[in-house]
Design a protein around this motif. Structure first.
Motif, PDB file in Angstrom:
ATOM      1  N   ASP A 124      -0.429 -13.164  -8.160  1.00 26.52           N
ATOM      2  CA  ASP A 124       0.004 -14.391  -8.822  1.00 26.52           C
ATOM      3  C   ASP A 124      -0.726 -15.600  -8.249  1.00 26.52           C
ATOM      4  O   ASP A 124      -1.285 -15.562  -7.151  1.00 26.52           O
TER       5      ASP A 124
ATOM      6  N   ILE B 246      -0.074  -2.339  -6.558  1.00 25.29           N
ATOM      7  CA  ILE B 246      -0.422  -3.716  -6.222  1.00 25.29           C
ATOM      8  C   ILE B 246      -0.913  -3.892  -4.785  1.00 25.29           C
ATOM      9  O   ILE B 246      -1.698  -4.787  -4.501  1.00 25.29           O
TER      10      ILE B 246
ATOM     11  N   VAL C  26     -10.141  -5.050  -9.201  1.00 25.08           N
ATOM     12  CA  VAL C  26      -8.978  -5.925  -9.367  1.00 25.08           C
ATOM     13  C   VAL C  26      -8.841  -6.834  -8.150  1.00 25.08           C
ATOM     14  O   VAL C  26      -9.218  -6.466  -7.035  1.00 25.08           O
ATOM     15  N   ASP C  27      -8.321  -8.037  -8.365  1.00 25.81           N
ATOM     16  CA  ASP C  27      -8.096  -8.963  -7.259  1.00 25.81           C
ATOM     17  C   ASP C  27      -6.926  -8.481  -6.414  1.00 25.81           C
ATOM     18  O   ASP C  27      -5.905  -8.031  -6.949  1.00 25.81           O
ATOM     19  N   ARG C  28      -7.088  -8.579  -5.099  1.00 28.17           N
ATOM     20  CA  ARG C  28      -6.034  -8.163  -4.186  1.00 28.17           C
ATOM     21  C   ARG C  28      -5.944  -9.139  -3.008  1.00 28.17           C
ATOM     22  O   ARG C  28      -6.948  -9.681  -2.549  1.00 28.17           O
TER      23      ARG C  28
ATOM     24  N   ASN D 221     -12.086  -8.618  -4.088  1.00 31.15           N
ATOM     25  CA  ASN D 221     -12.186  -7.756  -5.261  1.00 31.15           C
ATOM     26  C   ASN D 221     -13.204  -6.666  -4.926  1.00 31.15           C
ATOM     27  O   ASN D 221     -14.384  -6.945  -4.737  1.00 31.15           O
TER      28      ASN D 221
ATOM     29  N   ASP E 295       2.549  -6.480 -11.273  1.00 30.65           N
ATOM     30  CA  ASP E 295       1.446  -5.521 -11.350  1.00 30.65           C
ATOM     31  C   ASP E 295       0.117  -6.148 -10.945  1.00 30.65           C
ATOM     32  O   ASP E 295      -0.865  -5.431 -10.710  1.00 30.65           O
ATOM     33  N   SER E 296       0.068  -7.464 -10.880  1.00 35.86           N
ATOM     34  CA  SER E 296      -1.164  -8.156 -10.492  1.00 35.86           C
ATOM     35  C   SER E 296      -0.810  -9.354  -9.631  1.00 35.86           C
ATOM     36  O   SER E 296       0.347  -9.792  -9.582  1.00 35.86           O
TER      37      SER E 296
END
Length: 710
Positions: A239, A326, A333-335, A361, A236-237
């Motif tokens: 790594d 994701i 959120v970081d992507r 982000n 979901d996020s």
């Protein structure tokens, strides 16, 4: 005439200078006595059975070429059809009696028995084999009989109904929409047969209409179990492992700009204005980090080719956990991204570009309407206080974006990029899926900003890949059909507009100037449509053949890997070439697979576009069904021998049949695109404003009938 002279007759018909003749003409030419003409017919029948000659729709005998061509059959509601052959501009006309069991969309083998000899004749042919079926399932309305049933397909291009044995009706009731599986395609004389595999429900029931279109085009909705299982394994996020080697852009001011209802956010923007110009970052979701080559998710994505956007639903290429989760560049959120970083001078000229794996982000998830309101204020002082408070320093960045985008567009137009004056429709539905309004799709300068930035990134990526000589998937757009352009030029001349064709060649800049000359003209919409119809469709290719419409030598699709497979595919290729050269083994691998990726992606894109257009037509007809008897203002958008087409302000188009014009006897002067009354001299011309009344709507055919309201 003796039968042993059949060889002589065949050689005569096969001769390159042979003029197609009927049997009686052949009899007269060979001086065949009346009592021997039966033998002549026997010889002709025998030669036809041998596949050496064939009779065209006018009863004339022609030789059948020995070479059998393979192409796609295109049916028509009028019973005949055409076969499109690769590398051949002119389609092959197929008379009804030579269609056999072929259905619209089938891959067929065709024998050509009449070659095009002048501009007034078409090549004709006969389907001799169906190589691949395109209609394993068919959607239509079930009609029940006492001992059997049959299905009338929604697509009138299929040109036949389907027999359903009583035991195979699945309990369908009269008038219900159903999906059938074809069990026997017939032979041209016998109707095809099938069995019902799904009952969709009564037409008019919420959702049934669009579901029928989805099933009709064979668009898969649910993901296979293995794809669902693999999707559950996706995090979901981001790594820590994936962060290695990435450029960190999280401290940069970053935004996405999309429609209010968009959920799959592919692209984000960073922009820094410097003393020397601009530094633009187009950051694209790094889908390949989560969708590995050869995985079940990847195979399903290739099978789908593209996301499909319909009026009440989106059928995604990737499962929602990826497309809206994701992989989507959601705010806060970081992507992970694959980014194209470009530098421009003060005049908008690109100085350099590079591709990097990054981490971002997004600060703000912006909409076109809000950004449009901000830059529409013309300067910071006029921006509404609530926007200044909410977005702070981003307000200036939006004005910087506007400045750069305007320069990019100006340079693009200068090099010949074509701007069509087409208006897209937005269908507004209620909570039951019924159409409550149709409006022109809202666009403002914020749309232009994103469009220009994406075009710049796509062009930069394609050019770099071309010069690195790596296997790649380009977006190409061939020159228009010359005959259609000449026809457009002739029609334009009748309205005193000039479209010059030099040395049998059309240039994008020439077509662009022509369209610009129509600005403000009452004929703009009509001529713009004709120009658009003269254009060939853009497609994907492993060859860098340029993009005519954009006037770009290098172009690709890089910016939407969440919803388009070619973008996803080239992301993999690009990542294997960042800072190094592609391994020879991988080079050969891509050379082997990319031809299929390009052709399948092109085919699936066309399928999605056709389904989307069909739904829009359906919803427009549904909307007007509730407005029968109402009057509207519109403009004449087309004139044919059977009627006058009128387009309303909401983009709905309907037809006034000439036979319904009761105040006179009207005839169409086709080459002048006008209708004239025989006694009154009253005229109807292209672009003319008229008041119409909605007379009738046929939901099955998606047609709308108007009458003139005096």
């Amino acid at each position: 005439m003796a039968k042993d002279r059949s060889d002589i007759l065949y050689e005569f018909i096969k001769d390159k200078d042979y003029r197609p003749m009927r049997a009686r003409e052949l009899a007269a030419f060979f001086c065949v006595p009346k009592n021997e003409r039966g033998q002549l017919h026997d010889i002709l029948d025998d030669l036809e059975r041998q596949g050496k000659i064939s009779m065209d729709s006018k009863g004339r005998y022609l030789p059948i070429a020995e070479k059998k061509h393979i192409g796609t059959f295109m049916g028509t509601a009028r019973g005949f059809g055409f076969v499109g052959l690769e590398g051949r501009d002119e389609d092959i006309y197929i008379p009804e009696k030579y269609i056999g069991s072929a259905l619209d969309g089938d891959t067929v083998r065709v024998q050509i028995f009449k070659s095009k000899r002048n501009n007034k004749s078409k090549a004709e042919g006969k389907i001799v084999e169906v190589v691949e079926r395109a209609n394993e399932t068919v959607v239509g309305v079930f009609e029940k009989n006492q001992n059997f049933g049959f299905v009338i397909p929604d697509r009138d291009k299929l040109m036949t109904d389907f027999y359903i044995p009583k035991s195979k009706t699945m309990g369908a009731r009269n008038g219900e929409k159903v999906v059938l599986r074809v069990t026997d395609f017939g032979d041209g004389n016998k109707h095809p047969e099938g069995e019902i595999v799904e009952v969709l429900g009564k037409p008019g029931k919420p959702g049934v209409d669009i579901l029928s279109v989805v099933r009709s085009y064979g668009i898969p909705e649910d993901f296979p179990d293995e794809v669902v299982r693999q999707t559950h394994e996706v995090p979901d996020s981001i790594d820590e492992k994936g962060m290695a080697g990435r450029t960190d852009y999280r401290s940069y001011m970053t935004v996405t700009i999309d429609g209010e209802d968009a959920k799959d956010l592919d692209d984000a923007i960073t922009l820094v204005k410097t003393e020397d110009g601009f530094e633009l970052g187009v950051h694209i979701a790094d889908v390949t980090y989560y969708v590995k080559e050869g995985s079940q998710i990847d195979k399903e994505a290739l099978k789908r080719g593209t996301s499909v956007y319909l009026a009440d639903r989106v059928i995604p290429m990737l499962p929602e956990k990826l497309s809206n989760g994701i992989c989507s560049l959601n705010a806060g959120v970081d992507r992970f991204t694959l980014s194209c970083l470009m530098k421009f001078d003060k005049d908008g000229k690109m100085l350099s570009s590079k591709i990097e794996e990054c981490i971002i982000n997004v600060d703000h998830r912006m909409s076109y309407s809000v950004v449009g309101d901000i830059i529409g204020a013309e300067n910071q002082e006029n921006v509404p206080p609530e926007y200044k408070k909410q977005y702070g320093g981003f307000v200036q960045m939006f004005f910087d974006m506007q400045q750069l985008a305007r320069m990019l567009k100006k340079r693009r137009i200068k090099q010949g990029s074509i701007e069509f004056d087409s208006t897209e429709s937005k269908v507004i539905l209620d909570d039951r899926g019924k159409t409550i309004d149709i409006i022109p799709y809202p666009k403002n300068e914020a749309n232009d900003i994103i469009e220009e930035f994406m075009l710049a990134a796509n062009q930069a990526v394609a050019e770099e890949s071309f010069w690195r000589e790596i296997p790649f998937v380009y977006r190409v757009h061939a020159e228009p059909d010359l005959e259609k352009i000449k026809e457009l030029s002739n029609i334009a001349a009748k309205f005193s507009y000039k479209l010059r064709i030099a040395d049998d060649k059309i240039y994008s800049k020439t077509l662009q100037k022509f369209l610009e000359s129509l600005e403000g003209s009452e004929h703009r919409g009509f001529l713009d449509r004709l120009a658009l119809r003269s254009m060939k469709g853009a497609e994907y290719s492993v060859n860098c053949d340029g993009h005519f419409g954009l006037a770009m030598k290098y172009y690709c699709h890089f910016t939407s890997p969440i919803r388009r497979y070619p973008d996803l595919q080239i992301h993999r290729i690009l990542k294997e070439n960042i800072g190094t050269s592609m391994a020879d083994k991988r080079f050969k691998h891509y050379e082997k697979i990319l031809e299929n990726v390009a052709s399948e992606s092109s085919r699936l894109e066309r399928r999605a576009e056709e389904a989307e257009r069909e739904v829009i037509k359906l919803k427009k007809a549904e909307y007007m069904l509730g407005r029968i008897g109402e009057t509207f203002e519109g403009k004449i958008s087309g004139i044919t021998s059977w009627g006058i087409y009128v387009e309303l302000e909401n983009t709905v188009e309907g037809m006034i049949r000439l036979s319904d014009l009761r105040d006179d006897v009207y005839s169409c002067i086709e080459n002048e695109y006008r209708v004239v009354g025989k006694y009154s001299g009253k005229e109807y011309n292209l672009g003319q404003s008229v008041t119409i009344r909605v007379a009738d709507v046929n939901l099955a055919l998606r047609t709308i009938d108007f009458t003139i309201e005096e």
